[in-house]
Design an enzyme around this catalytic site. Structure first.
Site, PDB file in Angstrom:
ATOM      1  N   GLU A 164       1.958  -3.884  10.183  1.00 15.55           N
ATOM      2  CA  GLU A 164       0.881  -2.895  10.880  1.00 15.55           C
ATOM      3  C   GLU A 164      -0.569  -2.534   9.704  1.00 15.55           C
ATOM      4  O   GLU A 164      -0.769  -2.577   8.647  1.00 15.55           O
ATOM      5  CB  GLU A 164       2.619  -1.611  10.189  1.00 15.55           C
ATOM      6  CG  GLU A 164       1.342   0.128  10.382  1.00 15.55           C
ATOM      7  CD  GLU A 164       0.761   0.534  10.605  1.00 15.55           C
ATOM      8  OE1 GLU A 164      -0.253   0.826  10.307  1.00 15.55           O
ATOM      9  OE2 GLU A 164       0.779   1.290   8.841  1.00 15.55           O
ATOM     10  N   CYS A 216      -3.697   5.544   8.962  1.00 14.21           N
ATOM     11  CA  CYS A 216      -3.088   4.759  10.065  1.00 14.21           C
ATOM     12  C   CYS A 216      -3.419   5.547  11.141  1.00 14.21           C
ATOM     13  O   CYS A 216      -3.719   5.303  12.270  1.00 14.21           O
ATOM     14  CB  CYS A 216      -2.348   3.936   9.988  1.00 14.21           C
ATOM     15  SG  CYS A 216      -0.554   4.385   9.210  1.00 14.21           S
TER      16      CYS A 216
HETATM   17  O1  TXE Z   1      -7.626  -3.438   3.097  1.00 12.80           O
HETATM   18  P1  TXE Z   1      -6.886  -5.210   3.572  1.00 12.80           P
HETATM   19  P2  TXE Z   1      -8.760  -2.481   2.533  1.00 12.80           P
HETATM   20  C1  TXE Z   1      -8.370  -0.716   7.922  1.00 12.80           C
HETATM   21  C2  TXE Z   1      -9.213   0.100   7.651  1.00 12.80           C
HETATM   22  C3  TXE Z   1     -10.198   0.191   6.553  1.00 12.80           C
HETATM   23  C4  TXE Z   1      -9.754  -1.653   6.478  1.00 12.80           C
HETATM   24  C5  TXE Z   1     -10.090  -2.349   5.203  1.00 12.80           C
HETATM   25  O2  TXE Z   1     -10.056   0.360   8.455  1.00 12.80           O
HETATM   26  O3  TXE Z   1     -11.168   0.537   6.893  1.00 12.80           O
HETATM   27  O4  TXE Z   1      -8.318  -2.036   6.544  1.00 12.80           O
HETATM   28  O5  TXE Z   1      -9.020  -1.637   4.508  1.00 12.80           O
HETATM   29  C6  TXE Z   1      -3.911  -6.744   0.561  1.00 12.80           C
HETATM   30  N1  TXE Z   1      -3.180 -11.759   1.575  1.00 12.80           N
HETATM   31  N2  TXE Z   1      -6.258   0.096   6.556  1.00 12.80           N
HETATM   32  O6  TXE Z   1      -9.846  -3.453   2.333  1.00 12.80           O
HETATM   33  O7  TXE Z   1      -8.142  -5.498   3.213  1.00 12.80           O
HETATM   34  C7  TXE Z   1      -5.219  -5.741  -0.014  1.00 12.80           C
HETATM   35  O8  TXE Z   1      -5.246  -6.034  -2.007  1.00 12.80           O
HETATM   36  C8  TXE Z   1      -2.470 -10.579   1.020  1.00 12.80           C
HETATM   37  C9  TXE Z   1      -5.611   0.279   7.780  1.00 12.80           C
HETATM   38  O9  TXE Z   1      -8.403  -1.687   2.446  1.00 12.80           O
HETATM   39  O10 TXE Z   1      -6.481  -5.130   4.742  1.00 12.80           O
HETATM   40  C10 TXE Z   1      -3.653  -4.364   0.194  1.00 12.80           C
HETATM   41  O11 TXE Z   1      -2.521  -4.392  -1.052  1.00 12.80           O
HETATM   42  N3  TXE Z   1      -2.501  -9.980   0.862  1.00 12.80           N
HETATM   43  C11 TXE Z   1      -4.725   0.371   7.339  1.00 12.80           C
HETATM   44  C12 TXE Z   1      -3.619  -4.723   1.745  1.00 12.80           C
HETATM   45  O12 TXE Z   1      -3.437  -6.291   1.995  1.00 12.80           O
HETATM   46  C13 TXE Z   1      -4.219  -9.141   1.264  1.00 12.80           C
HETATM   47  C14 TXE Z   1      -4.598   0.550   5.816  1.00 12.80           C
HETATM   48  C15 TXE Z   1      -4.677  -4.242   2.527  1.00 12.80           C
HETATM   49  O13 TXE Z   1      -6.082  -4.419   2.759  1.00 12.80           O
HETATM   50  C16 TXE Z   1      -5.020 -10.552   1.126  1.00 12.80           C
HETATM   51  C17 TXE Z   1      -5.285   0.050   5.381  1.00 12.80           C
HETATM   52  C18 TXE Z   1      -4.846 -11.609   1.246  1.00 12.80           C
HETATM   53  N4  TXE Z   1      -5.718 -12.479   1.700  1.00 12.80           N
HETATM   54  C19 TXE Z   1      -6.959  -0.067   6.266  1.00 12.80           C
HETATM   55  N5  TXE Z   1      -5.895  -9.491   1.181  1.00 12.80           N
HETATM   56  C20 TXE Z   1      -3.588   0.870   8.448  1.00 12.80           C
HETATM   57  N6  TXE Z   1      -2.467  -0.234   8.951  1.00 12.80           N
HETATM   58  O14 TXE Z   1      -2.539   2.139   8.327  1.00 12.80           O
HETATM   59  C21 TXE Z   1      -5.580  -7.948   1.051  1.00 12.80           C
HETATM   60  N7  TXE Z   1      -4.854  -7.950   0.776  1.00 12.80           N
END
Ligand code: TXE
Length: 499
Positions: free
Chosen positions: A260, A295
């Site tokens: 998601e 989101c």
């Molecule tokens: O997301 P990340 P971030 C979008 C929103 C935001 C951007 C960045 O635009 O500005 O994403 O947010 C974990 N293997 N959304 O930096 O980095 C991380 O620890 C496994 C929309 O927070 O994608 C966290 O638990 N896990 C979204 C989760 O992934 C990993 C909500 C999300 O982090 C990982 C949030 C890896 N290699 C952000 N790297 C929505 N769908 O609503 C990171 N994580």
């Protein structure tokens, strides 16, 4: 500082007990409203810890799966009850949550209660999925008896982001558990402590190893979790870039993924929409709840040209009523953005719009100017009027308090503008005509369309949730969200043998 605000350290949780990271490492969490205020420390799990968590989950799986639906449903209901009990502790975790996250107290309480509701809902779906589908011979078709049963997969890795960690967990954790899977949960780095304390309470009610929790740097431990050969299912909520990476890592073991990945939700206000203060307040919360870090928040507002000025006036007035400040204060309706990176995404979008000549208005009241300009990640709700479609605030996900407003002339044009995005998570249509609303909704490339509402308050948990295009793969929530955690297994015998 109240006693409640003592600096704390949270552990990881493996095989039924709390423990620090194996090398003792922790990392710091600061208050986004006052980034020099240390709120606490969370354990920085090592790759060995992640391996131990997955093995604990794997070890607990056969007994949990064998336990059967009725017993698990019972436990789900007990968890829901526990989550609503102990008001003092709820208050404590909710305050901690606001201090580590920034969101307003009312929202942290909502998150806490939502998680419990979702355990209750998953329990109800458990009653449905536990019933095998049984088919006798079909008229002119196969002369066989067939049972379709659904089996748990094994260890599920559940990864949640910082924005709504508990609600989002509620879209995966109870569904994984009720179907008989065991789990390793990884909350986000910058919103870890209140989620961990809440999760530990749940984990402690289940047999050891059923729920395991790891916190720490995803750069360090992410791939160990999603690429672990004993993980049978990865359910991830986060950014597109990381989702794509997670899918690649999981592909090595052909581990199924549910992703998601955010959105750029369009709201379409038709010429016959009812518009009044109540509706504009609803739109405000749809766009700017959680400082826009949701989101399924409204991220592009398209209005029929005949109502555009009315929406500009009414919606701007709703945004002007926002009170921006420390989320712990009861009068605050918008806290800071969660982190510096997210703030800079939003402020750069606003700066770009201004530099290209757009009219931008930053709304709302700031009772504590010193706090607002004191280094916290604050941003008033910013409206970009008549936004050019090429602007980043239109094209990209802002995930913060900025919103472009634009006009359209026909339904066809509105649909085309809404679909002109790499994302396809949610959308909304505002009109008095239900038939027209549904006809438009069916042409929108979005996993969810709200009518006369937008966002968490307009969402029905019975509907599957997820996105088209870059917004993701698969669905959470609804019955589909439960089915996602079970493998269908068909069992056939000669006619008359089973039925
Ligand atoms: O997301 P990340 P971030 C979008 C929103 C935001 C951007 C960045 O635009 O500005 O994403 O947010 C974990 N293997 N959304 O930096 O980095 C991380 O620890 C496994 C929309 O927070 O994608 C966290 O638990 N896990 C979204 C989760 O992934 C990993 C909500 C999300 O982090 C990982 C949030 C890896 N290699 C952000 N790297 C929505 N769908 O609503 C990171 N994580």
């Amino acid at each position: 500082m109240s006693n409640m605000d003592q600096v704390i350290t949270t552990d990881i949780f493996i095989g039924g007990s709390n423990r620090p990271a194996s090398n003792g490492a922790v990392y710091d969490l600061f208050n986004p409203a006052r980034p020099t205020e240390l709120v606490g420390h969370a354990a920085a799990a090592t790759r060995d810890d992640v391996d131990a968590a997955v093995r604990a989950a794997h070890g607990a799986f056969p007994t949990w799966a064998e336990m059967g639906y009725q017993a698990r449903i019972e436990i789900m209901l007990q968890v829901a009850e526990m989550l609503a009990s102990d008001e003092e502790d709820i208050k404590y975790r909710s305050r901690l949550f606001t201090r580590e996250h920034g969101k307003i107290a009312r929202e942290t309480l909502m998150e806490m209660s939502r998680l419990g509701d979702r355990f209750r809902q998953a329990a109800a779906y458990g009653e449905r999925i536990m019933v095998d589908e049984i088919m006798g011979p079909a008229g002119g078709g196969p002369q066989l008896d067939t049972i379709v049963t659904r089996q748990p997969r094994g260890v599920a890795a559940l990864i949640v982001p910082w924005n709504w960690p508990l609600s989002i967990l509620g879209a995966k954790l109870p569904q994984a558990l009720v179907t008989g899977n065991t789990v390793v949960v990884k909350p986000a780095e910058n919103s870890a402590m209140a989620p961990v304390l809440t999760l530990q309470k749940i984990a402690a009610m289940l047999p050891p190893g059923v729920v395991n929790i790891v916190t720490g740097s995803s750069r360090e431990i992410g791939d160990t979790l999603t690429g672990h050969p004993l993980v049978r299912n990865v359910n991830f909520t986060g950014s597109v870039a990381v989702g794509r990476h997670v899918m690649k890592v999981a592909a090595e073991n052909l581990t199924p993924v549910t992703l998601e990945l955010g959105g750029n939700d369009a709201a379409l206000v038709l010429e016959d929409a009812t518009l009044n203060e109540e509706v504009f307040n609803k739109m405000y919360w749809g766009a700017f709840g959680s400082s826009g870090q949701i989101c399924m928040a409204m991220k592009r507002l398209y209005v029929h040209e005949s109502r555009y000025d009315e929406v500009v006036d009414g919606f701007t007035a709703a945004c002007e009523r926002a009170v921006i400040g420390d989320g712990l204060l009861p009068e605050t309706t918008m806290g800071p953005v969660n982190n510096a990176k997210q703030l800079s995404v939003v402020t750069q979008m606003i700066a770009e719009a201004r530099s290209k000549g757009a009219e931008v208005r930053e709304c709302g009241q700031v009772p504590d100017e010193a706090l607002y300009s004191g280094g916290g990640y604050f941003q008033r709700p910013a409206l970009v009027y008549d936004a050019d479609p090429a602007l980043s605030v239109v094209r990209d996900e802002q995930f913060g308090p900025a919103l472009p407003l634009m006009k359209f002339r026909t339904d066809g044009e509105a649909i085309q503008l809404a679909n002109d995005s790499e994302f396809g998570l949610c959308s909304s249509v505002w009109t008095e005509d239900a038939e027209r609303a549904v006809a438009i909704a069916k042409k929108l490339e979005a996993g969810y369309t709200y009518l006369n509402g937008h966002g968490p308050m307009a969402q029905d948990g019975r509907g599957p949730f997820g996105g088209f295009k870059n917004s993701g793969v698969g669905r959470n929530m609804g019955f589909d969200g439960v089915l996602a955690f079970a493998e269908p297994h068909s069992i056939s015998g000669p006619a008359g043998f089973l039925v």
